[in-house]
Motif scaffolding. Structure first.
Motif, PDB file in Angstrom:
ATOM      1  N   ARG A  83     -11.248  -3.718   8.450  1.00 26.80           N
ATOM      2  CA  ARG A  83     -11.352  -3.871   6.995  1.00 26.80           C
ATOM      3  C   ARG A  83     -10.040  -4.335   6.363  1.00 26.80           C
ATOM      4  N   TYR A  84      -8.884  -3.846   6.885  1.00 29.39           N
ATOM      5  CA  TYR A  84      -7.621  -4.091   6.196  1.00 29.39           C
ATOM      6  C   TYR A  84      -6.631  -4.962   6.968  1.00 29.39           C
ATOM      7  N   GLY A  85      -6.959  -5.364   8.207  1.00 28.62           N
ATOM      8  CA  GLY A  85      -6.089  -6.257   8.954  1.00 28.62           C
ATOM      9  C   GLY A  85      -4.814  -5.582   9.446  1.00 28.62           C
ATOM     10  N   TRP A  86      -3.867  -6.416   9.958  1.00 27.27           N
ATOM     11  CA  TRP A  86      -2.611  -5.882  10.497  1.00 27.27           C
ATOM     12  C   TRP A  86      -1.813  -5.127   9.439  1.00 27.27           C
ATOM     13  N   ASP A  87      -1.840  -5.620   8.185  1.00 28.86           N
ATOM     14  CA  ASP A  87      -1.101  -4.928   7.119  1.00 28.86           C
ATOM     15  C   ASP A  87      -1.611  -3.507   6.937  1.00 28.86           C
ATOM     16  N   GLY A  88      -2.936  -3.345   6.989  1.00 27.81           N
ATOM     17  CA  GLY A  88      -3.512  -2.009   6.842  1.00 27.81           C
ATOM     18  C   GLY A  88      -3.156  -1.100   8.012  1.00 27.81           C
ATOM     19  N   VAL A  89      -3.125  -1.682   9.231  1.00 34.43           N
ATOM     20  CA  VAL A  89      -2.737  -0.891  10.408  1.00 34.43           C
ATOM     21  C   VAL A  89      -1.294  -0.405  10.253  1.00 34.43           C
ATOM     22  N   TYR A  90      -0.405  -1.313   9.848  1.00 31.23           N
ATOM     23  CA  TYR A  90       1.017  -0.963   9.733  1.00 31.23           C
ATOM     24  C   TYR A  90       1.245   0.064   8.616  1.00 31.23           C
ATOM     25  N   THR A  91       0.538  -0.105   7.508  1.00 29.01           N
ATOM     26  CA  THR A  91       0.668   0.850   6.400  1.00 29.01           C
ATOM     27  C   THR A  91       0.223   2.245   6.835  1.00 29.01           C
ATOM     28  N   ASP A  92      -0.879   2.312   7.580  1.00 27.11           N
ATOM     29  CA  ASP A  92      -1.374   3.605   8.071  1.00 27.11           C
ATOM     30  C   ASP A  92      -0.356   4.236   9.028  1.00 27.11           C
ATOM     31  N   LEU A  93       0.294   3.424   9.857  1.00 25.26           N
ATOM     32  CA  LEU A  93       1.297   3.942  10.785  1.00 25.26           C
ATOM     33  C   LEU A  93       2.529   4.451  10.036  1.00 25.26           C
ATOM     34  N   LEU A  94       2.958   3.711   9.014  1.00 25.78           N
ATOM     35  CA  LEU A  94       4.112   4.157   8.223  1.00 25.78           C
ATOM     36  C   LEU A  94       3.835   5.515   7.586  1.00 25.78           C
ATOM     37  N   ARG A  95       2.598   5.707   7.141  1.00 32.84           N
ATOM     38  CA  ARG A  95       2.229   6.987   6.533  1.00 32.84           C
ATOM     39  C   ARG A  95       2.341   8.129   7.539  1.00 32.84           C
ATOM     40  N   LYS A  96       2.165   7.809   8.819  1.00 32.89           N
ATOM     41  CA  LYS A  96       2.241   8.827   9.867  1.00 32.89           C
ATOM     42  C   LYS A  96       3.655   9.015  10.408  1.00 32.89           C
ATOM     43  N   GLY A  97       4.631   8.284   9.829  1.00 29.16           N
ATOM     44  CA  GLY A  97       6.006   8.444  10.272  1.00 29.16           C
ATOM     45  C   GLY A  97       6.459   7.423  11.290  1.00 29.16           C
ATOM     46  N   HIS A 283     -10.603   1.751  -6.009  1.00 28.01           N
ATOM     47  CA  HIS A 283     -10.088   0.563  -5.321  1.00 28.01           C
ATOM     48  C   HIS A 283      -8.786   0.079  -5.969  1.00 28.01           C
ATOM     49  N   LEU A 284      -8.705   0.157  -7.288  1.00 30.95           N
ATOM     50  CA  LEU A 284      -7.495  -0.251  -7.991  1.00 30.95           C
ATOM     51  C   LEU A 284      -6.314   0.638  -7.616  1.00 30.95           C
ATOM     52  N   GLU A 285      -6.558   1.939  -7.520  1.00 30.45           N
ATOM     53  CA  GLU A 285      -5.510   2.865  -7.115  1.00 30.45           C
ATOM     54  C   GLU A 285      -5.015   2.521  -5.711  1.00 30.45           C
ATOM     55  N   TRP A 286      -5.953   2.203  -4.825  1.00 34.82           N
ATOM     56  CA  TRP A 286      -5.564   1.815  -3.458  1.00 34.82           C
ATOM     57  C   TRP A 286      -4.766   0.513  -3.446  1.00 34.82           C
ATOM     58  N   SER A 287      -5.234  -0.496  -4.177  1.00 31.35           N
ATOM     59  CA  SER A 287      -4.571  -1.803  -4.138  1.00 31.35           C
ATOM     60  C   SER A 287      -3.181  -1.750  -4.756  1.00 31.35           C
ATOM     61  N   ASN A 288      -2.997  -0.948  -5.807  1.00 25.51           N
ATOM     62  CA  ASN A 288      -1.666  -0.826  -6.415  1.00 25.51           C
ATOM     63  C   ASN A 288      -0.719   0.011  -5.561  1.00 25.51           C
ATOM     64  N   SER A 289      -1.275   0.808  -4.651  1.00 28.41           N
ATOM     65  CA  SER A 289      -0.448   1.632  -3.765  1.00 28.41           C
ATOM     66  C   SER A 289      -0.281   1.005  -2.381  1.00 28.41           C
ATOM     67  N   LYS A 290      -0.942  -0.111  -2.145  1.00 30.48           N
ATOM     68  CA  LYS A 290      -0.916  -0.765  -0.834  1.00 30.48           C
ATOM     69  C   LYS A 290       0.430  -1.465  -0.617  1.00 30.48           C
ATOM     70  N   ARG A 291       1.065  -1.186   0.496  1.00 36.32           N
ATOM     71  CA  ARG A 291       2.309  -1.882   0.835  1.00 36.32           C
ATOM     72  C   ARG A 291       1.993  -3.343   1.159  1.00 36.32           C
ATOM     73  N   MET A 292       2.848  -4.254   0.661  1.00 31.53           N
ATOM     74  CA  MET A 292       2.599  -5.679   0.844  1.00 31.53           C
ATOM     75  C   MET A 292       3.771  -6.347   1.541  1.00 31.53           C
ATOM     76  N   ARG A 293       3.436  -7.239   2.462  1.00 30.84           N
ATOM     77  CA  ARG A 293       4.475  -7.953   3.194  1.00 30.84           C
ATOM     78  C   ARG A 293       5.330  -8.783   2.237  1.00 30.84           C
ATOM     79  N   THR A 294       4.674  -9.412   1.247  1.00 32.75           N
ATOM     80  CA  THR A 294       5.394 -10.271   0.311  1.00 32.75           C
ATOM     81  C   THR A 294       6.381  -9.490  -0.557  1.00 32.75           C
ATOM     82  N   LEU A 295       6.194  -8.167  -0.670  1.00 31.34           N
ATOM     83  CA  LEU A 295       7.106  -7.316  -1.449  1.00 31.34           C
ATOM     84  C   LEU A 295       8.035  -6.526  -0.532  1.00 31.34           C
ATOM     85  N   ASP A 296       8.238  -7.024   0.685  1.00 35.48           N
ATOM     86  CA  ASP A 296       9.120  -6.366   1.656  1.00 35.48           C
ATOM     87  C   ASP A 296       8.610  -4.950   1.953  1.00 35.48           C
ATOM     88  N   TRP A 297       7.309  -4.857   2.143  1.00 37.77           N
ATOM     89  CA  TRP A 297       6.625  -3.604   2.506  1.00 37.77           C
ATOM     90  C   TRP A 297       6.773  -2.507   1.449  1.00 37.77           C
TER      91      TRP A 297
END
Length: 310
Positions: A83-97, A283-297
């Motif tokens: 559903r969220y691609g590599w960015d979603g995988v990396y964001t989930d991993l960052l949340r886990k430390g 969904h808006l809360e998720w998208s505004n909290s989603k780490r983005m590659r273009t914003l340096d994560w």
């Protein structure tokens, strides 16, 4: 004949000479070390392919991912990638430390056999780059997306209704605000504008839209002013219109609509505009909290907080 084959056949000649005259004689004649001749003889099975140069890549590395990190990558890939691609995988991993880099995570995942399905290449328009804005509210892009018909259920489907999502995105921080209405009208654009001003914690200087009649009457009337234009004039907000048939000028909001399709509409259904707005809020809360590659994560919320505190 490539260089690898040439070298292997040279070694074959050395080995065959060594079998006839001895390893020391082969070493002396061909000018190679005796240990190399012995090693080649031990590897030789009668074909030059057995003497081809082998990979020098180490079997292990002190900085290689640990078994725990590999399990984390596998679990996050299974939960988030579709559903969220590599960015979603990396964001989930960052949340886990997780402490590794994005590229390191992708390399490790592919080494473990976790691959994305290849998509057919499309001819892309020549990239157009615009200078990044540094002040929140300096320019906000607004556009309308029609909710896909296959997402509709129940009463709205039976009544053959259409639902529309208004979207605003701040060019500086990528902070978004969305809301849905049942009618595609300038009056709803005005309602959305009033909600937007309350939602964004900064003053909006310019709003950029396309030339749809929900935003302007520029191409249908010289006398009548669109209600949306009247509201902007009253609020002293500049209204910038992009050239006709050039959606890439509103690229950030267009891209956010593609993300909404991928991350939201491909997965959800709605029986009413009220249900759509409830789900859009999450969904808006998720998208505004989603780490983005273009914003340096960083997420849009994190960047906005930094900008407002500076």
């Amino acid at each position: 004949m490539n260089i690898v084959t040439q070298e292997a056949k040279k070694k074959q000649a050395v080995v065959e000479f060594a079998y006839k005259k001895g390893k020391s004689a082969a070493s002396e004649k061909y000018g190679v070390s005796l240990s190399s001749v012995k090693r080649w003889c031990a590897r030789y099975d009668g074909t030059w392919q057995s003497l081809k140069e082998r990979s020098h890549r180490p079997h292990s590395h002190p900085n290689r991912h640990t078994p725990k990190e590999e399990r984390q990558i596998k679990n996050s890939f299974k939960k988030k990638f579709k559903r969220y691609g590599w960015d979603g995988v990396y964001t989930d991993l960052l949340r886990k430390g997780y402490k590794r880099s994005f590229s390191g995570m992708v390399y490790a995942a592919k080494r473990m056999g976790l691959h994305e399905q290849k998509k057919p290449k499309k001819k892309s328009r020549k990239q157009r780059r615009y200078p990044e804005l540094l002040t929140p509210g300096e320019k906000v892009q607004i556009d309308v997306k029609e909710v896909p018909f296959n997402c509709l259920r129940g009463k709205v489907l039976r009544d053959n209704k259409h639902l529309y999502q208004w979207t605003a995105i701040d060019e500086c921080t990528r902070m978004r605000f969305v809301y849905a209405f049942e009618e595609h009208t300038p009056e709803n654009s005005v309602r959305f504008l009033k909600m937007l001003i309350k939602a964004f914690p900064f003053r909006i200087q310019t709003i950029q839209t396309d030339n749809g009649t929900e935003f302007t009457y520029k191409y249908i009337s010289d006398d009548v002013i669109c209600p949306f234009d009247k509201a902007l004039q009253k609020l002293r907000i500049n209204h910038k219109l992009i050239p006709p048939r050039t959606p890439w000028h509103n690229g950030k909001v267009e891209r956010s609509h593609r993300n909404d399709q991928r991350y939201f509409y491909d997965w959800e259904t709605f029986t009413s505009v009220e249900e759509l707005n409830r789900k859009l809020k999450d969904h808006l809360e998720w998208s505004n909290s989603k780490r983005m590659r273009t914003l340096d994560w960083k997420s849009a919320k994190q960047l906005l907080a930094e900008k407002l505190s500076a």
